[in-house]
Write an enzyme that holds these catalytic residues in place. Structure first.
Site, PDB file in Angstrom:
ATOM      1  N   GLU A  36       0.848  -1.196   0.000  1.00  0.00           N
ATOM      2  CA  GLU A  36       0.000   0.000   0.000  1.00  0.00           C
ATOM      3  C   GLU A  36       0.885   1.248   0.000  1.00  0.00           C
ATOM      4  O   GLU A  36       2.007   1.234   0.505  1.00  0.00           O
ATOM      5  CB  GLU A  36      -0.918  -0.004   1.230  1.00  0.00           C
ATOM      6  CG  GLU A  36      -2.052  -0.988   1.098  1.00  0.00           C
ATOM      7  CD  GLU A  36      -2.949  -1.019   2.320  1.00  0.00           C
ATOM      8  OE1 GLU A  36      -2.811  -0.149   3.204  1.00  0.00           O
ATOM      9  OE2 GLU A  36      -3.791  -1.944   2.392  1.00  0.00           O
ATOM     10  N   ARG A  93      -4.302   0.905 -24.820  1.00  0.00           N
ATOM     11  CA  ARG A  93      -4.620  -0.068 -25.871  1.00  0.00           C
ATOM     12  C   ARG A  93      -5.916  -0.807 -25.581  1.00  0.00           C
ATOM     13  O   ARG A  93      -6.437  -1.493 -26.436  1.00  0.00           O
ATOM     14  CB  ARG A  93      -3.441  -1.040 -26.063  1.00  0.00           C
ATOM     15  CG  ARG A  93      -2.325  -0.395 -26.854  1.00  0.00           C
ATOM     16  CD  ARG A  93      -1.061  -1.211 -26.838  1.00  0.00           C
ATOM     17  NE  ARG A  93      -0.358  -1.090 -25.574  1.00  0.00           N
ATOM     18  CZ  ARG A  93       0.859  -1.571 -25.347  1.00  0.00           C
ATOM     19  NH1 ARG A  93       1.476  -2.215 -26.299  1.00  0.00           N
ATOM     20  NH2 ARG A  93       1.446  -1.409 -24.177  1.00  0.00           N
ATOM     21  N   GLN A  94      -6.411  -0.640 -24.337  1.00  0.00           N
ATOM     22  CA  GLN A  94      -7.725  -1.232 -24.041  1.00  0.00           C
ATOM     23  C   GLN A  94      -8.769  -0.117 -24.154  1.00  0.00           C
ATOM     24  O   GLN A  94      -9.395   0.284 -23.187  1.00  0.00           O
ATOM     25  CB  GLN A  94      -7.712  -1.854 -22.649  1.00  0.00           C
ATOM     26  CG  GLN A  94      -6.781  -3.054 -22.556  1.00  0.00           C
ATOM     27  CD  GLN A  94      -6.815  -3.678 -21.174  1.00  0.00           C
ATOM     28  OE1 GLN A  94      -7.852  -3.812 -20.557  1.00  0.00           O
ATOM     29  NE2 GLN A  94      -5.643  -4.052 -20.679  1.00  0.00           N
ATOM     30  N   HIS A 127      -2.638   5.981 -27.635  1.00  0.00           N
ATOM     31  CA  HIS A 127      -2.712   4.923 -28.643  1.00  0.00           C
ATOM     32  C   HIS A 127      -3.762   5.278 -29.709  1.00  0.00           C
ATOM     33  O   HIS A 127      -3.552   5.044 -30.894  1.00  0.00           O
ATOM     34  CB  HIS A 127      -3.025   3.585 -27.973  1.00  0.00           C
ATOM     35  CG  HIS A 127      -3.166   2.469 -28.934  1.00  0.00           C
ATOM     36  ND1 HIS A 127      -2.155   2.114 -29.808  1.00  0.00           N
ATOM     37  CD2 HIS A 127      -4.210   1.643 -29.211  1.00  0.00           C
ATOM     38  CE1 HIS A 127      -2.572   1.102 -30.560  1.00  0.00           C
ATOM     39  NE2 HIS A 127      -3.810   0.808 -30.217  1.00  0.00           N
ATOM     40  N   ASP A 171       1.584  -1.647 -38.578  1.00  0.00           N
ATOM     41  CA  ASP A 171       0.275  -2.317 -38.573  1.00  0.00           C
ATOM     42  C   ASP A 171      -0.780  -1.399 -39.173  1.00  0.00           C
ATOM     43  O   ASP A 171      -0.536  -0.208 -39.396  1.00  0.00           O
ATOM     44  CB  ASP A 171      -0.116  -2.817 -37.178  1.00  0.00           C
ATOM     45  CG  ASP A 171      -0.058  -1.733 -36.119  1.00  0.00           C
ATOM     46  OD1 ASP A 171      -0.252  -0.551 -36.466  1.00  0.00           O
ATOM     47  OD2 ASP A 171       0.196  -2.063 -34.949  1.00  0.00           O
ATOM     48  N   LYS A 215      -0.563  -6.624 -40.001  1.00  0.00           N
ATOM     49  CA  LYS A 215      -0.244  -7.408 -38.796  1.00  0.00           C
ATOM     50  C   LYS A 215      -1.447  -8.250 -38.371  1.00  0.00           C
ATOM     51  O   LYS A 215      -2.580  -7.798 -38.448  1.00  0.00           O
ATOM     52  CB  LYS A 215       0.145  -6.440 -37.659  1.00  0.00           C
ATOM     53  CG  LYS A 215       0.449  -7.092 -36.334  1.00  0.00           C
ATOM     54  CD  LYS A 215       1.099  -6.108 -35.373  1.00  0.00           C
ATOM     55  CE  LYS A 215       0.141  -5.425 -34.453  1.00  0.00           C
ATOM     56  NZ  LYS A 215       0.792  -4.574 -33.462  1.00  0.00           N
ATOM     57  N   ARG A 217      -2.862 -10.518 -35.102  1.00  0.00           N
ATOM     58  CA  ARG A 217      -2.606 -10.814 -33.687  1.00  0.00           C
ATOM     59  C   ARG A 217      -3.587 -11.874 -33.208  1.00  0.00           C
ATOM     60  O   ARG A 217      -4.768 -11.803 -33.545  1.00  0.00           O
ATOM     61  CB  ARG A 217      -2.794  -9.534 -32.862  1.00  0.00           C
ATOM     62  CG  ARG A 217      -1.923  -9.487 -31.641  1.00  0.00           C
ATOM     63  CD  ARG A 217      -2.233  -8.284 -30.808  1.00  0.00           C
ATOM     64  NE  ARG A 217      -1.233  -7.204 -30.794  1.00  0.00           N
ATOM     65  CZ  ARG A 217      -0.005  -7.310 -30.336  1.00  0.00           C
ATOM     66  NH1 ARG A 217       0.442  -8.457 -29.904  1.00  0.00           N
ATOM     67  NH2 ARG A 217       0.797  -6.264 -30.321  1.00  0.00           N
ATOM     68  N   ASP A 243       5.947   3.968 -34.758  1.00  0.00           N
ATOM     69  CA  ASP A 243       4.913   3.351 -33.917  1.00  0.00           C
ATOM     70  C   ASP A 243       4.722   4.185 -32.657  1.00  0.00           C
ATOM     71  O   ASP A 243       5.546   5.052 -32.345  1.00  0.00           O
ATOM     72  CB  ASP A 243       5.312   1.907 -33.554  1.00  0.00           C
ATOM     73  CG  ASP A 243       4.087   1.025 -33.307  1.00  0.00           C
ATOM     74  OD1 ASP A 243       2.964   1.554 -33.278  1.00  0.00           O
ATOM     75  OD2 ASP A 243       4.266  -0.207 -33.148  1.00  0.00           O
ATOM     76  N   GLY A 250       7.754  -7.309 -30.543  1.00  0.00           N
ATOM     77  CA  GLY A 250       7.312  -8.197 -31.623  1.00  0.00           C
ATOM     78  C   GLY A 250       6.862  -7.451 -32.875  1.00  0.00           C
ATOM     79  O   GLY A 250       7.279  -7.786 -33.990  1.00  0.00           O
TER      80      GLY A 250
HETATM   81  C1  R5P Z   1      -0.483  -1.737 -31.412  1.00  0.00           C
HETATM   82  O1  R5P Z   1      -1.484  -1.440 -32.032  1.00  0.00           O
HETATM   83  C2  R5P Z   1       0.535  -0.733 -30.977  1.00  0.00           C
HETATM   84  O2  R5P Z   1       0.524   0.399 -31.783  1.00  0.00           O
HETATM   85  C3  R5P Z   1       1.925  -1.343 -30.928  1.00  0.00           C
HETATM   86  O3  R5P Z   1       2.338  -1.636 -32.228  1.00  0.00           O
HETATM   87  C4  R5P Z   1       1.986  -2.605 -30.103  1.00  0.00           C
HETATM   88  O4  R5P Z   1       1.170  -2.536 -28.976  1.00  0.00           O
HETATM   89  C5  R5P Z   1       3.406  -2.918 -29.724  1.00  0.00           C
HETATM   90  O5  R5P Z   1       3.447  -4.040 -28.917  1.00  0.00           O
HETATM   91  P1  R5P Z   1       4.587  -5.122 -29.075  1.00  0.00           P
HETATM   92  O6  R5P Z   1       5.894  -4.400 -28.995  1.00  0.00           O
HETATM   93  O7  R5P Z   1       4.364  -6.060 -27.929  1.00  0.00           O
HETATM   94  O8  R5P Z   1       4.383  -5.811 -30.384  1.00  0.00           O
END
Ligand code: R5P
Length: 328
Positions: A36, A93-94, A127, A171, A215, A217, A243, A250
Site C-alpha cells: 500500500e 490499448r484497451q 494509442h 500495422d 499485422k 494478432r 509506432d 514483436g
Molecule cells: C499496437 O497497435 C501498438 O501500436 C503497438 O504496435 C503494439 O502494442 C506494440 O506491442 P509489441 O511491442 O508487444 O508488439
C-alpha cells in the site's frame, strides 16, 4: 504554480521543472511492506495551481493509484487547480472491446481521473485519439513525433544515409500516425524534417508514399503477433518504421524483418513510448533494425539501454504546454 512528481519518471519531471524554472514540490510518497502507498504534501499549496507528473507505465496499477493519492492529497490541501501530466497513458490499448465481454480499461481510468478531481490533462501520443473523448475535462494531446523526426533527420545527415526513404506503419492501426510523421514540419518555413538527403534540403517526392505492414494478432496469446504482408514498395529504400508503443518488440521486429525480406536496404525506427518488458531489449538489439529512437515518456533504466537505442526528450514539449495552460 507548483509541480509534483510521482515516482514513475522523476528524470523527466526534473527536466520539465528545469525548463519551467521551478523546483519540484515537496511530497512524501511511501510504500509499505504490504504494497500500500501513502502520500503526504509537505508544503503549502493553498490556492495554488498544482501540476502532477506521472507516467502510468509498469507497474501501471501502482503508478495509477499513486497519482490518484497525489491528486487527493493536493485537493485536501486546498490546491486551487489540478493539472495532471501523464506522458505515457497506460491502458490506452484497451480503448474498445476487442472481443465480447472485455472491459474498456482506458475508459475506466479516465473516469477515475475525473472523479478524483483533476481539472485538466496533458498527455502524449495516446494509442488512439478517441481516448481523449472519454474525458469531459480539457485534454491536451501532445505528440512526440516532432522530436523523433528531428532525431531521425540528424541521424540521416550525420551518418550520410543515402537513398530514398519511406515511412512504414508496422500495422493497419498506425497508418494515420505514419502519415502524421510524414507531415512533421521543423519550423514555420515548412521544411520537411525528413526531406534532407545527404545534408541537402531537396524535398523528396518519395516521402509522399507510406508503406503498411499488415499485422495479425492472436488475442488468446499475449505479446504474439505476425507480419502477414508488406503493402507498398520498400525495394532499395531506407525504411523508417513509426509506432506509438513498443512493449514486447514483436510488432517492430516482425515489421523490420518483413521490409528487409522485401528489399529494404536499411531499417530505422521511431516510437514514442518505450514500454519494454523482459526480453524486448535482446529482441530489438538482435533485429535487422539499424537504429531506433524513442522518447523519455517512460523512464528507461540503465539495464534497458542498448547500443541501437537513442532516447530523445519530450520535456520541452510538456513544459511549453504547462506554461500555456498555467498562464491562462
Ligand atoms: C499496437 O497497435 C501498438 O501500436 C503497438 O504496435 C503494439 O502494442 C506494440 O506491442 P509489441 O511491442 O508487444 O508488439
Amino acid at each position: 504554480m507548483r509541480l509534483f512528481s510521482g515516482t514513475s519518471n522523476q528524470p523527466l519531471a526534473k527536466k520539465v521543472a528545469q525548463r519551467l524554472g521551478v523546483g519540484l514540490g515537496k511530497m512524501e510518497i511511501v510504500r509499505f511492506g504490504n504494497s500500500e502507498c501513502r502520500v503526504r504534501v509537505k508544503e503549502d499549496v493553498r490556492e495554488k495551481t498544482c501540476v502532477v507528473i506521472q507516467s502510468t507505465s509498469a507497474p501501471s496499477d501502482e503508478h495509477l493509484m499513486e497519482m490518484f493519492f497525489m491528486v487527493d492529497a493536493l485537493k485536501r490541501s486546498a490546491a486551487k487547480r489540478l493539472l495532471a501530466v501523464i506522458p505515457y497513458f497506460g491502458y490506452a490499448r484497451q480503448n474498445q472491446q476487442h472481443r465480447r465481454g472485455e472491459c474498456i480499461s482506458a475508459h475506466v481510468v479516465s473516469k477515475f481521473i475525473e472523479t478524483i478531481g483533476v481539472d485538466e490533462l496533458i498527455t502524449v501520443d495516446l494509442h488512439e485519439e478517441q481516448i481523449s473523448g472519454f474525458f469531459e475535462i480539457p485534454v491536451s494531446h501532445l505528440s512526440g513525433l516532432p522530436v523523433l523526426a528531428k532525431a531521425i533527420k540528424n541521424y540521416i545527415v550525420k551518418q550520410h544515409v543515402s537513398g530514398q526513404y519511406v515511412i512504414v506503419s508496422p500495422d493497419q492501426g498506425g497508418i494515420e500516425r505514419a502519415r502524421r510523421f510524414l507531415k512533421v514540419k521543423e519550423d514555420k518555413s515548412g521544411l520537411d524534417l525528413l526531406a534532407l538527403r545527404n545534408g541537402s534540403s531537396r524535398t523528396l517526392s518519395s516521402y509522399e508514399q507510406i508503406v503498411v505492414v499488415e499485422k495479425k494478432r492472436d488475442l488468446e496469446k499475449m505479446h504474439v503477433s505476425e507480419a502477414v504482408q508488406v503493402v507498398g514498395d520498400v525495394r532499395d529504400k531506407v525504411a523508417i518504421i513509426v509506432d506509438d508503443i513498443i512493449t514486447s518488440g514483436g510488432t517492430i521486429v516482425n515489421a523490420a524483418k518483413a521490409v528487409k525480406e522485401t528489399g529494404a536496404k536499411k531499417v530505422l525506427v521511431a516510437a514514442t513510448h518505450a514500454d519494454f518488458i523482459e526480453g524486448t531489449v535482446e529482441k530489438l538489439q538482435n533485429s535487422p533494425v539499424e537504429k531506433m529512437f524513442v522518447t523519455d515518456t517512460i523512464k528507461i533504466s540503465k539495464e534497458k539501454m542498448f547500443a541501437k537505442l537513442e532516447v530523445v526528450s519530450v520535456a520541452e514539449v510538456l513544459a511549453e504546454k504547462i506554461k500555456e495552460i498555467v498562464k491562462n
